[in-house]
Scaffold this active site. Structure first.
Site, PDB file in Angstrom:
ATOM      1  N   GLN A  50     -39.990 -20.393  -5.513  1.00  0.00           N
ATOM      2  CA  GLN A  50     -39.358 -20.975  -6.701  1.00  0.00           C
ATOM      3  C   GLN A  50     -38.909 -22.391  -6.373  1.00  0.00           C
ATOM      4  OE1 GLN A  50     -36.349 -18.449  -8.341  1.00  0.00           O
ATOM      5  NE2 GLN A  50     -35.473 -20.015  -9.656  1.00  0.00           N
ATOM      6  N   GLU A 106     -34.682 -13.078 -13.737  1.00  0.00           N
ATOM      7  CA  GLU A 106     -34.105 -13.009 -12.399  1.00  0.00           C
ATOM      8  C   GLU A 106     -32.769 -12.287 -12.418  1.00  0.00           C
ATOM      9  OE1 GLU A 106     -32.989 -16.052  -8.729  1.00  0.00           O
ATOM     10  OE2 GLU A 106     -32.980 -16.818 -10.777  1.00  0.00           O
ATOM     11  N   SER A 151     -36.852 -20.182  -1.212  1.00  0.00           N
ATOM     12  CA  SER A 151     -37.073 -19.087  -0.269  1.00  0.00           C
ATOM     13  C   SER A 151     -38.559 -18.791  -0.124  1.00  0.00           C
ATOM     14  CB  SER A 151     -36.326 -17.828  -0.721  1.00  0.00           C
ATOM     15  OG  SER A 151     -36.718 -17.443  -2.004  1.00  0.00           O
ATOM     16  N   SER A 183     -34.218 -25.905  -7.696  1.00  0.00           N
ATOM     17  CA  SER A 183     -33.048 -26.667  -7.246  1.00  0.00           C
ATOM     18  C   SER A 183     -33.441 -27.945  -6.514  1.00  0.00           C
ATOM     19  CB  SER A 183     -32.183 -25.805  -6.328  1.00  0.00           C
ATOM     20  OG  SER A 183     -31.673 -24.687  -7.013  1.00  0.00           O
ATOM     21  N   GLU A 205     -19.194 -20.995  -8.702  1.00  0.00           N
ATOM     22  CA  GLU A 205     -18.558 -21.980  -9.577  1.00  0.00           C
ATOM     23  C   GLU A 205     -19.319 -22.139 -10.884  1.00  0.00           C
ATOM     24  OE1 GLU A 205     -17.226 -22.521  -5.481  1.00  0.00           O
ATOM     25  OE2 GLU A 205     -19.218 -22.390  -6.382  1.00  0.00           O
TER      26      GLU A 205
END
Length: 381
Positions: free
Chosen positions: A136, A254, A171, A139, A362
């Site tokens: 994936q 997910e 990952s 980010s 957060e």
């Protein structure tokens, strides 16, 4: 493995109760024969890479891969309820339900939902057979969990897109043949509307993968760099500039993928925690009682409202924080041994990362406040 191992068969009329029995029998035989890969959670552990590939191929060959996927793509054509039973029984047996979440749940479901016929034909069967491992690529270093602020660019150039930028916390990128990628194709469009979604061939020239060393000594995550990568036009999934909608559906897959198997996993953890308590003393027993109460409350919430998409960030936050506190309490009870080379050590080092993976705690609090509770949005910096 011997021919005695139960195959799934092809009937779509079998009841869920009967299906659960055949599922449990298949898994029991696969475990006894050494074919089944031990469970490893959402992230494929590098040390189990080869075993997990073999296990995915074995499941496909015996009719246990892609249970609710259409038969034309190698699935069984059953219901999602059958997939739910498979997930539950894998959790009970301590067995990995699939090669990796990024391929089966994220890429596979996105391609079935949004892909062209050609993309479905190209990708779906190899995902099920284990030939094609996915990562994936969402980010970025400068944006954290703010996907809308991503800067990796895919500039249209004739029949190709020229890809430049960087991704992080990907990952299994060091093993993956393909990746699901979000990149900006319309730099002048509003923040969330200029992003497109791609199916990226990780062998293309100009892609560099650098594994990241973790505190545990392992390297489950990677940085990925793109330097003038010529990405073919048919790598685009869905409409150009429409990647945000594709990605949000992927993230719902997910966060909602665990379902009732997540409850089973949670209850197993709670039982193990209490069984391993030993002579914890008054303060230790108080800490364990608090954790047990929190865990049971979370399990009840997931059982009652697990199908509600608004519960996904609540469950993610509660489970991440509970898991961290479980490990920290266990390490405290074990003392110095937990920080040396005991069976607690790796879990103690790994636990902080679960507050980051899949969306930081957060960010989950912001989502809960703004989207679930309807509170004012956090001011922009």
């Amino acid at each position: 493995m011997s021919a005695a191992v139960t195959s799934a068969g092809t009937s779509t009329a079998e009841s869920l109760e009967a299906f659960r029995g055949t599922t449990a029998a298949f898994l029991q035989e696969a475990v006894a024969a050494g074919e089944a890969c031990p469970a490893y959670g959402a992230i494929l552990v590098p040390a189990l890479h080869d075993h997990a590939r073999r296990w995915q191929e074995f499941c496909f060959n015996h009719g246990w891969a892609g249970l609710h996927w259409p038969a034309e793509y190698g699935g069984r054509g059953l219901s999602r309820a059958h997939t739910g039973v498979w997930m539950e029984e894998c959790e009970r047996a301590g067995v990995a339900p699939y090669l990796n979440l990024q391929g089966i749940v994220l890429a596979g479901e996105a391609i079935m939902r949004t892909g062209t016929d050609a993309q479905r034909q190209q990708f779906l069967r190899p995902i099920l057979t284990g030939e094609m491992l996915w990562c994936q690529l969402f980010s970025e270093p400068g944006n954290g969990s703010d996907l809308g602020g991503l800067t990796t660019a895919a500039v249209p150039d004739g029949s190709h897109f020229v890809l430049n930028g960087q991704k992080v916390w990907s990952s299994n990128a060091q093993f993956a043949e393909y990746g699901i990628l979000m990149a900006r194709t319309e730099p002048d469009a509003p923040k969330h509307r200029g992003i497109s979604f791609f199916l990226l061939d990780m062998t293309l020239p100009g892609i560099e993968v650098r594994p990241i060393k973790q505190m545990t000594g392992d390297s489950e995550f990677c940085e990925v760099f793109f330097d003038d990568v010529a990405m073919p036009g048919d790598a685009l999934l869905g409409e150009r500039g429409g990647g945000w909608g594709v990605a949000m559906a992927v993230l719902e897959d997910e966060r909602g993928g665990a379902g009732s198997s997540g409850v089973i996993s949670l209850r197993k953890r709670l039982t193990k925690m209490i069984d391993a308590a030993g002579d914890a003393g008054p303060l230790g027993r108080q800490s364990l009682a608090e954790l047990h109460a929190r865990g049971n409350a979370l399990a009840a919430l997931m059982e009652l409202h697990g199908a509600d998409p608004r519960m996904a960030p609540v469950a993610k936050l509660a489970n991440s924080e509970l898991g961290y506190d479980e490990v920290a309490t266990g390490a405290s009870l074990r003392g110095a041994e937990a920080m040396l080379a005991s069976d607690e050590t790796e879990a103690f080092l790994y636990a902080p990362g679960m507050r980051i993976a899949g969306g930081t705690s957060e960010i989950q609090r912001n989502i809960i406040g703004e989207r679930v509770l309807g509170l004012p949005r956090e001011p922009s910096s």
